[in-house]
Design a protein around this motif. Structure first.
Motif, PDB file in Angstrom:
ATOM      1  N   SER A   1       0.816  -1.222   0.000  1.00  0.00           N
ATOM      2  CA  SER A   1       0.000   0.000   0.000  1.00  0.00           C
ATOM      3  C   SER A   1       0.844   1.263   0.000  1.00  0.00           C
ATOM      4  CB  SER A   1      -0.949   0.012   1.204  1.00  0.00           C
ATOM      5  OG  SER A   1      -0.232   0.240   2.403  1.00  0.00           O
ATOM      6  N   ARG A   2       2.133   1.157   0.281  1.00  0.00           N
ATOM      7  CA  ARG A   2       2.993   2.342   0.288  1.00  0.00           C
ATOM      8  C   ARG A   2       3.030   3.000  -1.084  1.00  0.00           C
ATOM      9  NH1 ARG A   2       5.783  -1.440  -1.568  1.00  0.00           N
ATOM     10  NH2 ARG A   2       7.801  -1.217  -2.587  1.00  0.00           N
ATOM     11  N   ASN A   3       2.679   2.263  -2.117  1.00  0.00           N
ATOM     12  CA  ASN A   3       2.684   2.811  -3.478  1.00  0.00           C
ATOM     13  C   ASN A   3       1.439   3.631  -3.800  1.00  0.00           C
ATOM     14  OD1 ASN A   3       5.153   1.619  -4.146  1.00  0.00           O
ATOM     15  ND2 ASN A   3       4.135  -0.309  -4.618  1.00  0.00           N
ATOM     16  N   MET A   4       0.417   3.573  -2.952  1.00  0.00           N
ATOM     17  CA  MET A   4      -0.841   4.265  -3.250  1.00  0.00           C
ATOM     18  C   MET A   4      -0.645   5.759  -3.444  1.00  0.00           C
ATOM     19  SD  MET A   4      -3.611   2.276  -0.839  1.00  0.00           S
ATOM     20  CE  MET A   4      -4.504   3.764  -0.606  1.00  0.00           C
ATOM     21  N   ILE A   5       0.156   6.385  -2.610  1.00  0.00           N
ATOM     22  CA  ILE A   5       0.366   7.828  -2.714  1.00  0.00           C
ATOM     23  C   ILE A   5       1.039   8.156  -4.048  1.00  0.00           C
ATOM     24  CG2 ILE A   5       1.618   9.796  -1.734  1.00  0.00           C
ATOM     25  CD1 ILE A   5       1.101   8.510   1.032  1.00  0.00           C
ATOM     26  N   GLU A   6       2.063   7.370  -4.400  1.00  0.00           N
ATOM     27  CA  GLU A   6       2.735   7.605  -5.676  1.00  0.00           C
ATOM     28  C   GLU A   6       1.773   7.420  -6.846  1.00  0.00           C
ATOM     29  OE1 GLU A   6       6.290   5.241  -5.910  1.00  0.00           O
ATOM     30  OE2 GLU A   6       6.978   5.971  -3.967  1.00  0.00           O
ATOM     31  N   ASP A   7       0.913   6.390  -6.790  1.00  0.00           N
ATOM     32  CA  ASP A   7      -0.068   6.163  -7.854  1.00  0.00           C
ATOM     33  C   ASP A   7      -1.041   7.335  -7.953  1.00  0.00           C
ATOM     34  OD1 ASP A   7       1.097   3.730  -8.378  1.00  0.00           O
ATOM     35  OD2 ASP A   7      -0.454   2.543  -7.354  1.00  0.00           O
ATOM     36  N   ASP A   8      -1.473   7.845  -6.798  1.00  0.00           N
ATOM     37  CA  ASP A   8      -2.401   8.983  -6.799  1.00  0.00           C
ATOM     38  C   ASP A   8      -1.740  10.229  -7.384  1.00  0.00           C
ATOM     39  OD1 ASP A   8      -4.346   7.397  -5.705  1.00  0.00           O
ATOM     40  OD2 ASP A   8      -4.131   8.171  -3.678  1.00  0.00           O
ATOM     41  N   MET A   9      -0.475  10.446  -7.066  1.00  0.00           N
ATOM     42  CA  MET A   9       0.221  11.613  -7.621  1.00  0.00           C
ATOM     43  C   MET A   9       0.371  11.494  -9.136  1.00  0.00           C
ATOM     44  SD  MET A   9       0.492  13.556  -5.106  1.00  0.00           S
ATOM     45  CE  MET A   9       1.556  14.857  -5.651  1.00  0.00           C
ATOM     46  N   LYS A  10       0.651  10.284  -9.624  1.00  0.00           N
ATOM     47  CA  LYS A  10       0.745  10.072 -11.074  1.00  0.00           C
ATOM     48  C   LYS A  10      -0.606  10.348 -11.729  1.00  0.00           C
ATOM     49  CE  LYS A  10       4.307   6.554 -10.788  1.00  0.00           C
ATOM     50  NZ  LYS A  10       4.571   5.114 -10.849  1.00  0.00           N
ATOM     51  N   TRP A  11      -1.684   9.909 -11.063  1.00  0.00           N
ATOM     52  CA  TRP A  11      -3.020  10.112 -11.614  1.00  0.00           C
ATOM     53  C   TRP A  11      -3.351  11.599 -11.688  1.00  0.00           C
ATOM     54  CZ3 TRP A  11      -7.548  12.310  -9.820  1.00  0.00           C
ATOM     55  CH2 TRP A  11      -8.675  12.064 -10.588  1.00  0.00           C
ATOM     56  N   LEU A  12      -2.969  12.353 -10.668  1.00  0.00           N
ATOM     57  CA  LEU A  12      -3.278  13.781 -10.630  1.00  0.00           C
ATOM     58  C   LEU A  12      -2.456  14.605 -11.621  1.00  0.00           C
ATOM     59  CD1 LEU A  12      -3.646  14.406  -6.800  1.00  0.00           C
ATOM     60  CD2 LEU A  12      -5.431  14.617  -8.526  1.00  0.00           C
ATOM     61  N   LYS A  13      -1.325  14.049 -12.074  1.00  0.00           N
ATOM     62  CA  LYS A  13      -0.457  14.783 -12.991  1.00  0.00           C
ATOM     63  C   LYS A  13      -1.219  15.085 -14.290  1.00  0.00           C
ATOM     64  CE  LYS A  13       3.972  14.652 -15.282  1.00  0.00           C
ATOM     65  NZ  LYS A  13       5.102  13.870 -15.682  1.00  0.00           N
ATOM     66  N   ASP A  14      -1.122  16.319 -14.744  1.00  0.00           N
ATOM     67  CA  ASP A  14      -1.757  16.781 -15.985  1.00  0.00           C
ATOM     68  C   ASP A  14      -3.288  16.746 -15.951  1.00  0.00           C
ATOM     69  OD1 ASP A  14       0.761  17.230 -17.115  1.00  0.00           O
ATOM     70  OD2 ASP A  14       0.874  15.161 -17.824  1.00  0.00           O
TER      71      ASP A  14
END
Length: 166
Positions: free
Chosen positions: A115-128
């Motif tokens: 689950s530590r990757n969730m924040i990184e995934d959310d940031m990628k999703w929010l990009k652009d």
């Protein structure tokens, strides 16, 4: 950094002993683990250099199997061992994840570490993405109702970022 996190959590009156912090590799030194265990629970991953023997366990010995959120098949094996001067339960798989709480299942240990990757995934999703920035409006003692705009904007962003299909 850990002390700052603890201070903020204590300020909002959440008991630290009920929390579990997830360590990525590189942060999990003996000193860091000891400091965390004095206040809360921990989940992390062992560097392969200190647990090479565990990678020799044949896959046929792995008792558990499930499909994760990304539809990948996960196999796991539960082991007890001593690392960082303390006994831990390990959720063995591609990564050797550890925790200090005996009531966690193998699946819970592995999924918490992943689950530590969730924040990184959310940031990628929010990009652009099209976001409407609103300058924070500050108010004292609730006299200005417009101060909730920032809170509502933040809540909406959080809701959107957690409601999309991963």
């Amino acid at each position: 950094m850990f002390d700052s996190i603890c201070k903020r959590v204590e300020e909002i009156e959440i008991p630290l002993k009920e929390m579990t912090i997830v360590f990525d590799r590189g942060m999990d030194s003996t000193d860091n683990i000891k400091q965390v265990l004095d206040k809360m629970h921990v989940v992390g991953a062992l560097p392969s250099s200190i647990c090479k023997d565990l990678y020799q366990i044949p896959l046929s010995d792995y008792e558990e199997e499930w499909e994760n959120g990304k539809k990948n098949k996960v196999k796991a094996h539960l082991i007890k061992g001593t690392w960082y001067e303390k006994e831990f339960l390990l959720g063995m798989g591609k990564t050797v994840a550890f925790n200090d709480k005996e009531e966690f299942t193998t699946k819970e240990i592995v999924e918490m570490y992943d689950s530590r990757n969730m924040i990184e995934d959310d940031m990628k999703w929010l990009k652009d993405k099209l976001l409407i920035p609103i300058k924070p409006v500050y108010a004292r003692k609730g006299k200005d109702k417009s101060s909730c705009v920032s809170l509502c904007n933040g809540a909406t962003t959080l809701q959107l970022s957690t409601s999309f299909d991963r």
